[in-house]
Motif scaffolding. Structure first.
Motif, short mmCIF file in Angstrom:
data_model
loop_
_atom_site.label_atom_id
_atom_site.label_comp_id
_atom_site.label_asym_id
_atom_site.label_seq_id
_atom_site.Cartn_x
_atom_site.Cartn_y
_atom_site.Cartn_z
N GLN A 47 0.69 -1.19 0.09
CA GLN A 47 -0.11 0.09 -0.03
C GLN A 47 1.27 1.12 -0.09
O GLN A 47 0.15 1.96 0.21
N ALA A 50 -0.43 2.84 -5.61
CA ALA A 50 -1.75 3.09 -6.01
C ALA A 50 -1.29 2.62 -7.86
O ALA A 50 -1.09 3.34 -8.25
N PRO A 59 -0.54 7.18 -2.67
CA PRO A 59 -1.66 6.73 -2.63
C PRO A 59 -2.54 7.31 -1.56
O PRO A 59 -3.54 7.33 -1.09
N GLN A 70 2.57 0.69 8.16
CA GLN A 70 2.68 1.07 6.53
C GLN A 70 4.74 2.13 6.44
O GLN A 70 5.82 1.62 6.39
#
Length: 255
Positions: A47, A50, A59, A70
């Motif tokens: 993540q 994107a 993202p 993350q």
């Protein structure tokens, strides 16, 4: 995931441009389309990117940071190098403030062998890490706990920090923009960090390569308010000139 140097360059390029095609990335990195697609797949699964048809974009946005887990994974090796470089410069028997962020948490781990430290923090993760060091007194700021990363924010934390004057503030940041401003996402967190800067005799900024040219909504400070920068890459243009103008000592923690 632990990003490699090529993937960090890929992330930096997408962050600087907003979006890029797979073909543009392959040409920039000097690798095959297949290599880029594998990197993009891994970064998207984490993540950190994107995907859209034929390309990728970041993202997130300027108003919300990516999740703590993350951020821990993003360039973990580079953050560890920065942490070791910072710890090597921190003397025993001194006072510190560490703020919110995964890089300051890495620094806390690197300080576990230090002695005679008095550490003030608004980061419960930092407090937990350093509580394992018997040679370190940990003082935790009061205030509201932000559930997503265990940071302590708000006016109560600001008032608490104002009581102290420390040798060194070790701070992390979400982004450094090309005008030399240091930026973050949460106004309440920024108010605490601004107070930390004012209450320190020296301010050391720890920022990995992903922070250069990364936008965020709230201005925290400028490079002129920093004494030293610890990073894991050679800062891209225009940052070397900005650092020189601001008289910031710059240390690159190499592999």
């Amino acid at each position: 995931m632990n990003t490699n140097p090529r993937q960090i360059r890929l992330l930096d390029a997408v962050r600087a441009r907003g979006s890029m095609t797979v073909e543009q990335l392959a040409e920039m990195l000097g690798v095959t389309l297949q290599t880029v697609r594998r990197d993009v797949q891994r970064l998207a699964e984490a993540q950190l990117l994107a995907r859209f048809h034929g390309g990728v974009r970041m993202p997130g946005s300027t108003i919300e940071n990516i999740a703590h887990r993350q951020r821990e994974a993003l360039n973990a090796e580079g953050k560890a190098r920065i942490a070791r470089a910072v710890a090597a410069q921190v003397p025993n028997d001194c006072s510190l403030i560490l703020n919110i962020g995964t890089t300051t948490e890495a620094i806390a781990k690197a300080l576990l062998q230090h002695r005679g430290l008095r550490v003030i923090t608004n980061n419960l993760n930092v407090a937990t890490i350093l509580s394992a060091n018997p040679g370190c007194e940990v003082i935790v700021a009061g205030g509201a706990v932000r559930a997503r990363d265990l940071g302590i924010i708000g006016e109560a934390a600001v008032d608490f920090i104002r009581q102290f004057r420390v040798d060194i503030a070790l701070i992390g940041i979400s982004g450094i923009e090309s005008d030399g401003t240091l930026r973050d996402f949460d106004y309440r967190e920024v108010k605490v960090a601004q107070t930390i800067i004012r209450q320190a005799r020296e301010v050391w900024l720890a920022a990995d390569g992903s922070k250069f040219n990364r936008p965020a909504m709230v201005e925290l400070a400028t490079l002129s308010q920093i004494d030293r920068l610890f990073t894991d890459v050679v800062p891209p243009d225009p940052f070397p000139a900005l650092l020189a103008d601001a008289q910031v000592r710059w240390d690159t923690a190499r592999a």
